[in-house]
Design an enzyme around this catalytic site. Structure first.
Site, PDB file in Angstrom:
ATOM      1  N   ARG A  32      -5.637   5.552  -1.745  1.00 39.33           N
ATOM      2  CA  ARG A  32      -5.902   5.807  -3.167  1.00 39.33           C
ATOM      3  C   ARG A  32      -7.281   6.427  -3.321  1.00 39.33           C
ATOM      4  O   ARG A  32      -8.269   5.923  -2.781  1.00 39.33           O
ATOM      5  CB  ARG A  32      -5.833   4.509  -3.961  1.00 39.33           C
ATOM      6  CG  ARG A  32      -6.314   4.628  -5.409  1.00 39.33           C
ATOM      7  CD  ARG A  32      -6.250   3.281  -6.110  1.00 39.33           C
ATOM      8  NE  ARG A  32      -6.804   3.327  -7.468  1.00 39.33           N
ATOM      9  CZ  ARG A  32      -7.930   2.717  -7.837  1.00 39.33           C
ATOM     10  NH1 ARG A  32      -8.645   2.015  -6.947  1.00 39.33           N
ATOM     11  NH2 ARG A  32      -8.357   2.790  -9.082  1.00 39.33           N
ATOM     12  N   ARG A  73     -16.723   4.664 -20.525  1.00 36.89           N
ATOM     13  CA  ARG A  73     -17.636   3.979 -19.613  1.00 36.89           C
ATOM     14  C   ARG A  73     -19.054   4.027 -20.172  1.00 36.89           C
ATOM     15  O   ARG A  73     -19.408   4.917 -20.957  1.00 36.89           O
ATOM     16  CB  ARG A  73     -17.604   4.615 -18.225  1.00 36.89           C
ATOM     17  CG  ARG A  73     -16.340   4.292 -17.437  1.00 36.89           C
ATOM     18  CD  ARG A  73     -16.388   4.846 -16.020  1.00 36.89           C
ATOM     19  NE  ARG A  73     -15.221   4.444 -15.266  1.00 36.89           N
ATOM     20  CZ  ARG A  73     -15.150   3.340 -14.530  1.00 36.89           C
ATOM     21  NH1 ARG A  73     -16.201   2.545 -14.451  1.00 36.89           N
ATOM     22  NH2 ARG A  73     -14.060   3.032 -13.869  1.00 36.89           N
ATOM     23  N   LYS A 215      -0.052   3.404 -14.860  1.00 36.35           N
ATOM     24  CA  LYS A 215      -0.837   2.175 -14.769  1.00 36.35           C
ATOM     25  C   LYS A 215      -0.683   1.369 -16.058  1.00 36.35           C
ATOM     26  O   LYS A 215      -0.982   1.858 -17.141  1.00 36.35           O
ATOM     27  CB  LYS A 215      -2.304   2.507 -14.502  1.00 36.35           C
ATOM     28  CG  LYS A 215      -2.521   3.224 -13.171  1.00 36.35           C
ATOM     29  CD  LYS A 215      -3.912   3.781 -13.037  1.00 36.35           C
ATOM     30  CE  LYS A 215      -4.966   2.707 -12.983  1.00 36.35           C
ATOM     31  NZ  LYS A 215      -6.316   3.285 -12.731  1.00 36.35           N
ATOM     32  N   THR A 273      -5.801  -5.018  -8.245  1.00 31.58           N
ATOM     33  CA  THR A 273      -7.046  -5.566  -8.786  1.00 31.58           C
ATOM     34  C   THR A 273      -7.385  -6.957  -8.243  1.00 31.58           C
ATOM     35  O   THR A 273      -6.658  -7.925  -8.474  1.00 31.58           O
ATOM     36  CB  THR A 273      -7.042  -5.633 -10.332  1.00 31.58           C
ATOM     37  OG1 THR A 273      -6.510  -4.424 -10.868  1.00 31.58           O
ATOM     38  CG2 THR A 273      -8.453  -5.842 -10.841  1.00 31.58           C
TER      39      THR A 273
END
Length: 590
Positions: A32, A73, A215, A273
C-alpha cells in the site's frame, strides 16, 4: 498456505528494494502506498521497486495506491515540532499553513460547521467545540487537549463539509496510477456509490480500468454500505477515521457487519488500522492486538492491513512475520474450520456462482486437494473464493495484471499460465500444471477445475465448465491414436528390437523407426511414436492390442525405466504413475 492476505503500507522504514523483498518473503501480498504522505515522484520510484520484486518472485505482490481524498489535515510542522493545546483554552482554525497554539492552519476550509459542532484532531485524541464562526475563521474551545503534530487528520462528526470527492492532489495521483497501471486504487472518504463512480470516471478518462477499493470511514458510508459494496471491487474497513466519525463502541459491530456483507457478495475486504500498533516500537504485540487480528480472520476478512507498523516502525519485517504466524494459527484451528463450514453464502444469480459453489462441495465430497480456477479476468477465481472452500484455490490466468490483483483475494494462490493452444483440454492442462508449478498440488492429486469464459481464445469452449481432474506433470502432448490410460516404465527400441523391453513397458519410438517389431509386443502397456500419423505399423499394433497410443509426441530423450502415464483421452504423457482413478465428472453450461 494462508487464506487471509497481508497488506503492508510502505514508508521511510520500508521503501528500499531489499526491505520490500524481505516483506514479501515474510508474507506481504499487497504493498500500500499512502498518498497522504510524501511526494508523487517518490511513489513512482516505490512502484518500480515493488514491480521489480514482483517480477523476481513466483507469488505476486500487488500495488495499491491509497488516495488522500477530500481529507482535512492540520498544517505541517518542521523539525518534529509539536503544538501544545491546553484543555479549557481557546484556538482558532483557518485555512492555510499557520501553526501555533493560538491559530491552527487547515489544508481545506471546513465549511458547514456551526456553533456547538465538535472538531476532532489526530484521530480524536484532541477534541474541540466550536464557539463561533466568523467568515472563514472558526473559534473553538479545547475540551480535551494534548500535543499536536503536523499534518494530523481533522474530523467533524455528523457535518457535511461539502468537499469535492476527487481533489487536484488526487488527480495527480490518479495520473500516476494510470501511468504505472497499479493494481488497486483505494478511494478515501467515499460516502456513496456516486463517489466511487466519480473516481472511476477519472480513471476511464485516463484510459485505464483499475479496481477501486472503497474505504469505509464515514458514518454516511456505513449507512450506504450496500451500494458501496455493489459499486466497488474491494472494501477497506478504515477503523481510524471510522472510530472518530462514529461512536467508538459501535465500531466492532460495524466491522463485523461490513466483513459479512462483503463475504456474502464475494467482494474482497481489508481490515485496517492499528492491528499491531504497539509493534511500531515493540518487538511483540499486545495480547489484545493478537486477538484483534484473530477475530478479523475468524470473521472472514480477505486481508489484514499494517499501517505505521511497516511504514515507520522499528522492524517492519518482524511485524509481518508476527501477523503471518497469528493468521496461520487461527486458520489451523478447529474453531476456524467450523466457522468457515457454517458460513457458505447462498448461490448468487450467475451461472459461475452456481458452479463455484458446486465446486466447493464437489471438492469436499471427492476429497480433492485444490480447486483450480482457469480465469481470464479473475472473475471465476473470485467466485471460487467467495464460497470459502476448505482447500486452496489456484487462480490460473494468462494475464499478469490479473495475477497480481488476485493477490488480495481470500484463499487464492494466483499463478501466471500463458495459453497458446486454443483447445479446452489445453486450457485445463495448463491450469492444472500451474497448480503443480506453484506447489499447491502434487502429481496424482485430485483437483476440481473450474473454467470461466476465455474470450480471447477463439474456439476454446471453456465457458462455465466444472471438472474433476487428476493433477500430474505433463511431459509432452500428442495425437490420440488409441484411447485409454496406461502407466509403466519407458523402454526405447530405435530399431524395433523388443528383446530387452520389459513386460508392461511404455514403448518409445523415435523419428528414425520405419520397420516392424522383432520380439513379443503383446506385453506392451502403451506406445508413444514421435512420428505423426494414424495409420503406420505401430498404430496397427496398438489397435490390435487395444493399448493406448499417441503419435507426434517425442519422449526418446527420457531415461529408460522412468515411470510415465499415457492418457489416451487427452493426448497427454504424464510423469509418474497416476494412482488415482479420475472420476468422469463434467458439468458444462454454455
Amino acid at each position: 498456505m494462508r487464506n487471509a492476505k497481508i497488506v503492508c503500507t510502505l514508508g521511510p522504514a520500508s521503501s528500499d528494494r531489499e526491505t520490500i523483498r524481505k516483506l514479501a518473503e515474510a508474507g506481504m501480498s499487497v504493498a500500500r502506498l499512502n498518498a497522504s504522505h510524501g511526494e508523487t515522484d517518490d511513489r513512482a520510484e516505490l512502484i518500480e521497486r515493488v514491480r521489480a520484486v514482483d517480477e523476481a518472485r513466483r507469488h505476486p505482490i500487488a500495488v495499491m495506491l491509497d488516495l488522500q481524498g477530500p481529507e482535512v489535515r492540520t498544517a505541517p510542522l518542521s523539525d518534529d515540532r509539536t503544538i501544545t493545546l491546553e484543555t479549557g483554552g481557546s484556538v482558532t482554525l483557518v485555512e492555510g499553513d499557520t501553526a501555533s497554539a493560538d491559530e491552527i492552519g487547515l489544508s481545506t476550509w471546513i465549511g458547514g460547521v456551526t456553533r456547538g459542532d465538535r472538531v476532532l484532531l489526530d484521530d480524536g485524541l484532541i477534541s474541540l467545540s466550536v464557539t463561533d464562526v466568523t467568515g472563514e475563521t472558526v473559534t473553538a474551545r479545547v475540551d480535551s487537549g494534548g500535543e499536536l503534530e503536523g499534518r494530523k487528520g481533522v474530523n467533524v462528526p455528523g457535518v457535511d463539509l461539502d468537499l469535492e470527492t476527487v481533489t487536484e492532489s488526487d488527480r495527480r495521483e490518479l495520473e500516476l496510477a494510470a501511468e504505472y497501471e497499479v493494481d488497486f486504487v483505494a478511494a478515501s472518504f467515499v460516502g456513496s456509490a456516486a463517489d466511487v463512480y466519480q473516481v472511476n470516471e477519472e480513471l476511464e478518462a485516463l484510459g485505464v480500468e483499475i479496481p477501486i477499493v472503497s474505504k469505509i470511514e464515514r458514518a454516511d458510508a456505513v449507512s450506504n454500505l450496500d451500494e458501496l459494496v455493489d459499486s466497488s471491487q474491494g472494501i477497506m474497513v478504515a477503523r481510524g477515521d471510522l472510530g472518530v466519525e462514529c461512536p467508538m463502541e459501535d465500531v466492532p459491530m460495524i466491522q463485523k457487519r461490513i466483513i459479512r456483507r462483503c463475504r456474502e457478495s464475494g467482494v474482497p475486504v481489508i481490515t485496517a488500522t492499528e492491528m499491531l500498533d504497539s509493534m511500531v516500537h515493540s518487538p511483540r504485540p499486545t495480547r489484545a492486538e493478537a486477538s484483534d487480528v484473530a477475530n478479523a480472520v475468524l470473521d472472514g476478512t480477505d486481508a489484514v492491513m499494517l499501517s505505521a507498523e511497516t511504514a515507520v516502525g522499528d522492524d517492519p519485517v518482524r511485524v509481518v512475520e508476527t501477523m503471518r504466524r497469528i493468521v496461520r494459527e487461527v486458520e489451523r484451528s478447529e474453531e476456524y474450520e467450523e466457522v468457515v463450514e457454517s458460513r457458505v453464502p447462498i448461490t448468487g444469480a450467475s451461472k459461475t456462482d452456481a458452479l463455484a459453489r458446486s465446486a466447493r462441495y464437489l471438492a469436499r465430497d471427492v476429497g480433492a486437494d485444490a480447486i483450480v480456477a482457469a480465469t481470464e479476468s479473475g472473475y471465476t477465481a473470485l467466485k471460487a473464493a467467495k464460497y470459502r472452500p476448505t482447500i486452496p484455490v489456484v487462480g490460473s490466468t494468462p494475464h499478469d495484471d490479473v495475477r497480481r490483483r488476485l493477490a488480495l483475494s481470500w484463499g487464492v494462490t494466483p499463478v501466471y499460465a500463458p495459453i497458446s493452444d486454443q483447445s479446452a483440454d489445453a486450457v485445463i492442462e495448463r491450469a492444472v500444471q500451474s497448480a503443480i508449478d506453484a506447489e499447491v498440488a502434487e502429481s496424482g492429486d485430485t483437483v476440481v477445475v473450474l473454467c470461466g469464459m476465455m474470450t480471447e481464445l477463439e474456439g476454446a469452449n471453456t465457458t462455465n465448465m466444472l471438472k474433476v481432474h487428476v493433477a500430474a506433470d505433463a511431459l509432452d502432448t500428442g495425437r490420440v491414436v488409441v484411447e485409454g490410460r496406461a502407466s509403466g516404465p519407458i523402454a526405447h527400441a530405435p530399431d524395433g528390437d523388443l528383446s530387452e523391453v520389459p513386460a508392461g513397458a511404455i514403448l518409445s519410438l523415435g523419428h528414425e523407426f520405419d520397420d516392424e517389431f522383432a520380439g513379443d509386443f503383446e506385453t506392451l502397456a502403451g506406445i508413444v511414436d514421435a512420428r505423426p500419423g494414424m495409420t503406420g505399423y505401430s498404430a496397427l499394433i496398438a489397435r490390435e492390442l487395444e493399448i493406448p497410443m499417441l503419435s507426434g509426441a517425442d519422449i526418446t530423450d527420457l531415461e529408460p525405466g522412468r515411470i510415465v502415464t499415457i492418457d489416451g483421452g487427452r493426448g497427454v504423457i504424464y510423469d509418474g504413475e497416476l494412482a488415482h482413478h479420475e472420476p468422469d465428472t463434467d458439468r458444462d453450461e454454455a
